[in-house]
Write an enzyme that holds these catalytic residues in place. Structure first.
Site, short mmCIF file in Angstrom:
data_model
loop_
_atom_site.label_atom_id
_atom_site.label_comp_id
_atom_site.label_asym_id
_atom_site.label_seq_id
_atom_site.Cartn_x
_atom_site.Cartn_y
_atom_site.Cartn_z
N ASP A 94 8.28 15.23 -5.54
CA ASP A 94 7.18 14.17 -5.43
C ASP A 94 6.92 13.05 -4.32
O ASP A 94 5.25 13.12 -4.04
CB ASP A 94 7.38 13.21 -7.37
N GLU A 138 8.82 8.09 -2.66
CA GLU A 138 7.43 7.72 -4.06
C GLU A 138 6.43 6.83 -3.42
O GLU A 138 5.68 7.07 -3.57
CB GLU A 138 7.62 8.01 -5.43
#
Length: 330
Positions: free
Chosen positions: A116, A59
């Site tokens: 993500d 991320e």
């Protein structure tokens, strides 16, 4: 980290908001990116989580790639990408291991991905490909998007869900989601470039899910949500604290950034934060008795609160936002 003005401007037209009190004067994206680069980016391209044993996450690498591209810093972008591919790329597909720990041998002990992280890496790559006319970056970004669809899109009855990782989040009885992984502007970009309606469907079902998944006094989304596979009943996920906290605070950010500032999840978040008018915003609220954190939110959460309130009221980006220098760590 505190949000830059460009991120905030995604919420609407220009405006001003003096709540909560800003931590410093507004600076340019270039200044914030230069400070981030100095504090958290090592020369080899690794982004360091200084508040968590100096580990690195997919991320963080994805966010840094996106920020470098937005700042038109191609040398930093290339260093971040090179380190990411060399150290996090999984051998079986285009996705990336979620964590690299300098105090572990080997540094990657779990090759599961974080959806993500891969989402932001893919988004950064396709944007960089368009900005710098780099077809190879587009190829890499779209390959990640395709593998995300294969590994992390999950169908249950009438709805599609975005799993937090390729494995470990579903079993015979339930599926577990993190709704802060639904980064709407990334869905928009990848849907446009893949020309695949699956991205539009994931976004639409995610927006509907956020209408339903609200808990506690203020009707807030939880950090982690579970769905019963037999009944499709939603509940706050077991084995995680039942909170609106450091994960779920990103939900109003991504809704505003993606053009959904009027969504009920944004309204609920703002009402929670406004309830604290005149007092420091708490870092979290626990749905068990609506308990509040005994310590205040950091500058990043304060930035999201300002953005969400201004966007919800149609006043656009606040005139002042906390600077990155207000962040005590990554």
């Amino acid at each position: 980290m505190p949000l830059s003005r460009r991120t905030a401007l995604a919420g609407g037209a220009a405006g001003a908001l003096a709540w909560p009190e800003p931590a410093g004067a507004l600076g340019s994206d270039e200044q914030d990116w230069a400070e981030f680069r100095q504090r958290f980016l090592l020369p080899e391209g690794r982004v360091v989580d200084t508040g968590n044993r100096n580990v690195s996450h997919s991320e963080g690498q994805g966010w840094a790639l996106l920020a470098a591209q937005r700042a038109n810093d191609q040398p930093s972008f290339n260093r971040i990408l090179s380190w990411t591919l060399a150290n996090l790329r999984r051998p079986s597909d285009s996705l990336h291991a979620w964590r690299w720990a300098p105090d572990s041998t080997p540094p990657v002990t779990d090759i599961n991905n974080a959806s993500d992280g891969d989402l932001f890496i893919a988004w950064a790559l396709v944007e960089a490909a368009e900005r710098w006319n780099q077809p190879e970056l587009m190829r890499r970004g779209l390959a990640i998007a395709r593998d995300l669809q294969r590994a992390c899109f999950f169908n249950l009855g009438r709805r599609w869900f975005f799993l937090p990782g390729a494995y470990g989040f579903r079993n015979a009885s339930r599926v577990v989601l993190n709704l802060s992984y639904y980064a709407l502007p990334a869905f928009h970009a990848l849907g446009r470039l893949t020309r695949d309606a699956a991205w539009t469907r994931i976004e639409a079902d995610g927006l509907a899910l956020l209408q339903e998944a609200r808990y506690g006094r203020w009707g807030l989304p939880p950090d982690w949500l579970e769905i019963d596979l037999q009944t499709e009943r939603l509940s706050v996920a077991r084995n995680w604290p039942p909170r609106f906290s450091f994960d779920a605070v990103r939900i109003p950010l991504y809704l505003c950034w993606g053009g959904s500032a009027r969504h009920v999840a944004v309204q609920a978040s703002v009402e929670f934060w406004m309830h604290m008018e005149g007092r420091p915003i708490p870092a979290w609220t626990d749905f068990r008795g609506d308990q509040l954190a005994p310590y205040p939110a950091n500058a990043g959460i304060a930035s999201v609160a300002q953005l969400a309130r201004a966007a919800r009221e149609g006043r656009g980006a606040p005139g002042l936002m906390p600077r990155l220098s207000a962040a005590t760590d990554y």
